[in-house]
Motif scaffolding. Structure first.
Motif, PDB file in Angstrom:
ATOM      1  N   ASP A 134      52.466   6.350 -11.184  1.00 30.53           N
ATOM      2  CA  ASP A 134      52.181   7.256 -10.068  1.00 30.53           C
ATOM      3  C   ASP A 134      52.154   8.731 -10.456  1.00 30.53           C
ATOM      4  OD1 ASP A 134      54.848   7.453 -10.575  1.00 30.53           O
ATOM      5  OD2 ASP A 134      55.524   7.134  -8.517  1.00 30.53           O
ATOM      6  N   GLY A 135      52.181   9.039 -11.741  1.00 32.43           N
ATOM      7  CA  GLY A 135      52.112  10.434 -12.141  1.00 32.43           C
ATOM      8  C   GLY A 135      52.307  10.628 -13.631  1.00 32.43           C
ATOM      9  N   LYS A 136      52.280  11.874 -14.047  1.00 34.71           N
ATOM     10  CA  LYS A 136      52.521  12.229 -15.438  1.00 34.71           C
ATOM     11  C   LYS A 136      53.852  12.969 -15.540  1.00 34.71           C
ATOM     12  CE  LYS A 136      47.625  12.637 -16.670  1.00 34.71           C
ATOM     13  NZ  LYS A 136      46.544  13.541 -17.137  1.00 34.71           N
ATOM     14  N   ALA A 137      54.661  12.588 -16.519  1.00 36.72           N
ATOM     15  CA  ALA A 137      55.963  13.223 -16.733  1.00 36.72           C
ATOM     16  C   ALA A 137      55.934  13.990 -18.045  1.00 36.72           C
ATOM     17  CB  ALA A 137      57.073  12.173 -16.756  1.00 36.72           C
ATOM     18  N   SER A 138      56.494  15.186 -18.056  1.00 34.85           N
ATOM     19  CA  SER A 138      56.583  15.975 -19.283  1.00 34.85           C
ATOM     20  C   SER A 138      57.945  16.649 -19.345  1.00 34.85           C
ATOM     21  CB  SER A 138      55.462  17.017 -19.345  1.00 34.85           C
ATOM     22  OG  SER A 138      55.543  17.926 -18.253  1.00 34.85           O
ATOM     23  N   PHE A 139      58.411  16.886 -20.561  1.00 36.49           N
ATOM     24  CA  PHE A 139      59.723  17.504 -20.772  1.00 36.49           C
ATOM     25  C   PHE A 139      59.606  18.478 -21.937  1.00 36.49           C
ATOM     26  CE2 PHE A 139      64.093  17.114 -22.780  1.00 36.49           C
ATOM     27  CZ  PHE A 139      64.696  18.000 -21.881  1.00 36.49           C
ATOM     28  N   ASP A 140      59.947  19.745 -21.684  1.00 36.68           N
ATOM     29  CA  ASP A 140      59.823  20.769 -22.724  1.00 36.68           C
ATOM     30  C   ASP A 140      61.162  21.146 -23.351  1.00 36.68           C
ATOM     31  OD1 ASP A 140      61.108  22.226 -20.765  1.00 36.68           O
ATOM     32  OD2 ASP A 140      59.488  23.660 -20.443  1.00 36.68           O
ATOM     33  N   GLY A 141      62.209  20.429 -23.001  1.00 38.39           N
ATOM     34  CA  GLY A 141      63.535  20.725 -23.530  1.00 38.39           C
ATOM     35  C   GLY A 141      64.438  21.411 -22.520  1.00 38.39           C
ATOM     36  N   THR A 142      63.853  22.025 -21.518  1.00 34.53           N
ATOM     37  CA  THR A 142      64.654  22.718 -20.502  1.00 34.53           C
ATOM     38  C   THR A 142      64.382  22.226 -19.083  1.00 34.53           C
ATOM     39  OG1 THR A 142      63.007  24.480 -20.228  1.00 34.53           O
ATOM     40  CG2 THR A 142      64.697  24.804 -21.915  1.00 34.53           C
ATOM     41  N   ALA A 143      63.228  21.623 -18.869  1.00 32.99           N
ATOM     42  CA  ALA A 143      62.878  21.158 -17.524  1.00 32.99           C
ATOM     43  C   ALA A 143      61.949  19.959 -17.609  1.00 32.99           C
ATOM     44  CB  ALA A 143      62.220  22.281 -16.716  1.00 32.99           C
ATOM     45  N   VAL A 144      62.060  19.091 -16.610  1.00 31.20           N
ATOM     46  CA  VAL A 144      61.178  17.932 -16.476  1.00 31.20           C
ATOM     47  C   VAL A 144      60.155  18.246 -15.396  1.00 31.20           C
ATOM     48  CG1 VAL A 144      61.024  15.484 -15.891  1.00 31.20           C
ATOM     49  CG2 VAL A 144      63.001  16.335 -17.159  1.00 31.20           C
ATOM     50  N   GLN A 145      58.897  17.950 -15.692  1.00 32.06           N
ATOM     51  CA  GLN A 145      57.831  18.169 -14.725  1.00 32.06           C
ATOM     52  C   GLN A 145      57.217  16.826 -14.349  1.00 32.06           C
ATOM     53  OE1 GLN A 145      57.062  21.320 -13.782  1.00 32.06           O
ATOM     54  NE2 GLN A 145      58.227  22.450 -15.336  1.00 32.06           N
ATOM     55  N   ARG A 147      53.858  15.419 -12.300  1.00 33.06           N
ATOM     56  CA  ARG A 147      52.585  15.745 -11.656  1.00 33.06           C
ATOM     57  C   ARG A 147      52.003  14.445 -11.111  1.00 33.06           C
ATOM     58  NH1 ARG A 147      47.237  18.430 -14.560  1.00 33.06           N
ATOM     59  NH2 ARG A 147      45.912  18.430 -12.701  1.00 33.06           N
ATOM     60  N   TRP A 148      51.881  14.362  -9.806  1.00 34.55           N
ATOM     61  CA  TRP A 148      51.527  13.093  -9.168  1.00 34.55           C
ATOM     62  C   TRP A 148      50.061  12.733  -9.358  1.00 34.55           C
ATOM     63  CZ3 TRP A 148      55.934  11.314  -9.016  1.00 34.55           C
ATOM     64  CH2 TRP A 148      57.037  11.998  -8.485  1.00 34.55           C
ATOM     65  N   GLN A 163      56.661  18.154  -8.950  1.00 34.22           N
ATOM     66  CA  GLN A 163      58.080  18.489  -9.044  1.00 34.22           C
ATOM     67  C   GLN A 163      58.445  19.110 -10.400  1.00 34.22           C
ATOM     68  OE1 GLN A 163      60.505  17.618  -6.313  1.00 34.22           O
ATOM     69  NE2 GLN A 163      58.452  17.746  -5.415  1.00 34.22           N
ATOM     70  N   SER A 164      59.455  19.954 -10.376  1.00 35.80           N
ATOM     71  CA  SER A 164      60.031  20.532 -11.597  1.00 35.80           C
ATOM     72  C   SER A 164      61.545  20.498 -11.459  1.00 35.80           C
ATOM     73  CB  SER A 164      59.560  21.977 -11.793  1.00 35.80           C
ATOM     74  OG  SER A 164      60.150  22.541 -12.952  1.00 35.80           O
ATOM     75  N   PHE A 165      62.218  19.929 -12.474  1.00 41.88           N
ATOM     76  CA  PHE A 165      63.671  19.784 -12.442  1.00 41.88           C
ATOM     77  C   PHE A 165      64.279  20.450 -13.671  1.00 41.88           C
ATOM     78  CE2 PHE A 165      61.741  16.176 -10.337  1.00 41.88           C
ATOM     79  CZ  PHE A 165      62.431  16.079  -9.139  1.00 41.88           C
ATOM     80  N   SER A 166      65.074  21.468 -13.447  1.00 39.19           N
ATOM     81  CA  SER A 166      65.785  22.112 -14.553  1.00 39.19           C
ATOM     82  C   SER A 166      66.896  21.191 -15.044  1.00 39.19           C
ATOM     83  CB  SER A 166      66.379  23.447 -14.089  1.00 39.19           C
ATOM     84  OG  SER A 166      67.268  23.957 -15.062  1.00 39.19           O
ATOM     85  N   VAL A 167      67.090  21.166 -16.358  1.00 39.95           N
ATOM     86  CA  VAL A 167      68.164  20.359 -16.935  1.00 39.95           C
ATOM     87  C   VAL A 167      69.505  20.729 -16.310  1.00 39.95           C
ATOM     88  CG1 VAL A 167      69.502  20.024 -19.053  1.00 39.95           C
ATOM     89  CG2 VAL A 167      67.013  19.857 -19.120  1.00 39.95           C
ATOM     90  N   ALA A 200      62.285   3.946  -5.677  1.00 34.17           N
ATOM     91  CA  ALA A 200      61.720   4.836  -6.687  1.00 34.17           C
ATOM     92  C   ALA A 200      60.325   5.310  -6.316  1.00 34.17           C
ATOM     93  CB  ALA A 200      61.706   4.143  -8.050  1.00 34.17           C
ATOM     94  N   ASP A 201      59.526   4.459  -5.662  1.00 36.52           N
ATOM     95  CA  ASP A 201      58.164   4.869  -5.327  1.00 36.52           C
ATOM     96  C   ASP A 201      58.135   5.887  -4.186  1.00 36.52           C
ATOM     97  OD1 ASP A 201      58.922   3.106  -3.338  1.00 36.52           O
ATOM     98  OD2 ASP A 201      56.940   2.196  -3.151  1.00 36.52           O
ATOM     99  N   GLN A 202      59.280   6.096  -3.527  1.00 38.74           N
ATOM    100  CA  GLN A 202      59.369   7.093  -2.452  1.00 38.74           C
ATOM    101  C   GLN A 202      60.186   8.315  -2.860  1.00 38.74           C
ATOM    102  OE1 GLN A 202      57.706   6.560   0.554  1.00 38.74           O
ATOM    103  NE2 GLN A 202      56.909   4.778  -0.532  1.00 38.74           N
ATOM    104  N   ASP A 203      60.779   8.283  -4.037  1.00 36.59           N
ATOM    105  CA  ASP A 203      61.695   9.340  -4.491  1.00 36.59           C
ATOM    106  C   ASP A 203      60.962  10.345  -5.366  1.00 36.59           C
ATOM    107  OD1 ASP A 203      63.746  10.915  -5.391  1.00 36.59           O
ATOM    108  OD2 ASP A 203      64.953   9.282  -6.209  1.00 36.59           O
ATOM    109  N   PRO A 204      60.857  11.611  -4.947  1.00 34.39           N
ATOM    110  CA  PRO A 204      60.178  12.625  -5.755  1.00 34.39           C
ATOM    111  C   PRO A 204      60.884  12.909  -7.084  1.00 34.39           C
ATOM    112  CG  PRO A 204      60.360  13.343  -3.474  1.00 34.39           C
ATOM    113  CD  PRO A 204      61.240  12.143  -3.627  1.00 34.39           C
TER     114      PRO A 204
END
Length: 282
Positions: A134-145, A147-148, A163-167, A200-204
């Motif tokens: 359902d999307g693309k996940a990326s992690f640069d070492g400080t945050a998880v992105q 993109r749906w 969504q963007s989640f800081s570590v 999980a399919d409803q959780d951002p």
């Protein structure tokens, strides 16, 4: 020790304080091994060594990692198939005597046991990314992105937006193997209500696997890297301003949002608000 023991799919190099594992690259080598490439396992991260009969004329030499010593195994949480266990070295049975001597020598060097208070094995390095269902996940070492994907994401995720989640805002990860029913990667937020479980399919904060998306060799190293960063988080650098998005992508997202609106899954107010957000990204 300084000796080398070659088995199927991997070569172990024994040193005085660690075992360096080099995984082979080949069509028959498990993809997880190929993705890991090379791993150094400190003996302080190991609490035992076993040697047991394998399948079809083989023996298996295995290190027993301490709980919490390896972010990869902590994230896997016992879900790896036997053939994808990175701590196993499969050898021809005629090398059993040699393997036994290495096992005995390793045992004599082990001094630690029980859960580790920190990760002792290095996690896969960022940047990392993979494509979920359902999307693309990326992690640069400080945050998880996240993109749906307009073809796979639920209306709840579309409403929430990318969504963007800081570590620094995370307390852990929950990885469920795509090789079992309903695999996913969920980020555990510090502020989340643990009693309010969401599919999980409803959780951002989660991406779901399936149909070839989120394979073990991509999603598990990703989960391990995030988990290691959470455990050793430090100051989080300022997040750079987001770059402008592709107009074609924005147009496609607005079109899909319109479909959700027409289907009654998005209110007039939600449609107008989200459309304005998307247009602001141009």
């Amino acid at each position: 020790m300084g000796d080398v023991l070659a088995g199927f799919h991997a070569v172990w190099e024994f040193e005085s304080d660690s075992v360096l594992i080099r995984y082979e690259r080949g069509i028959r080598t498990p993809k997880l091994f190929q993705a890991l490439g090379e791993r150094r396992i400190p003996l302080s991260a190991v609490e035992g060594v076993t040697l047991s009969p394998g399948k079809r004329g083989t023996v298996v030499l295995r290190l027993l990692p301490r709980a919490g010593a390896d972010p990869l195994m902590e994230a896997a949480d016992g879900q790896l198939k036997e053939g994808s266990d990175p701590y196993r070295l499969v050898l021809p049975s005629e090398r059993e005597t040699l393997a036994e001597s290495y096992a005995d020598e390793l045992k004599s060097l082990l001094t630690e046991s029980g859960p580790a208070d920190r990760h002792l094995v290095t996690a896969p390095e960022a940047p990392l990314h993979f494509k979920a269902y359902d999307g693309k996940a990326s992690f640069d070492g400080t945050a998880v992105q996240y993109r749906w994907s307009w073809t796979g994401a639920s209306s709840a995720k579309w409403k929430a937006g990318d969504q963007s989640f800081s570590v620094a805002d995370l307390s852990g990860v929950e990885w469920r193997s795509p090789e079992v029913f309903e695999g996913h990667l969920r980020l555990i937020r510090r502020s989340a209500d643990s009693a309010a479980a969401v599919q999980a399919d409803q959780d951002p904060a989660a991406v779901v696997f399936g149909l070839g998306y989120g394979p073990v060799h991509e999603s598990l190293p990703f989960a391990a890297a995030v988990l290691a960063a959470v455990r050793t988080r430090g100051p989080v650098p300022a997040v750079p301003a987001p770059s402008r998005r592709d107009p074609a992508d924005i147009a496609e997202r607005i079109r899909h949002l319109g479909e959700l609106h027409q289907a009654g899954l998005v209110t007039d107010e939600e449609f107008s608000s989200k459309k304005a957000e998307l247009l602001a990204e141009l």
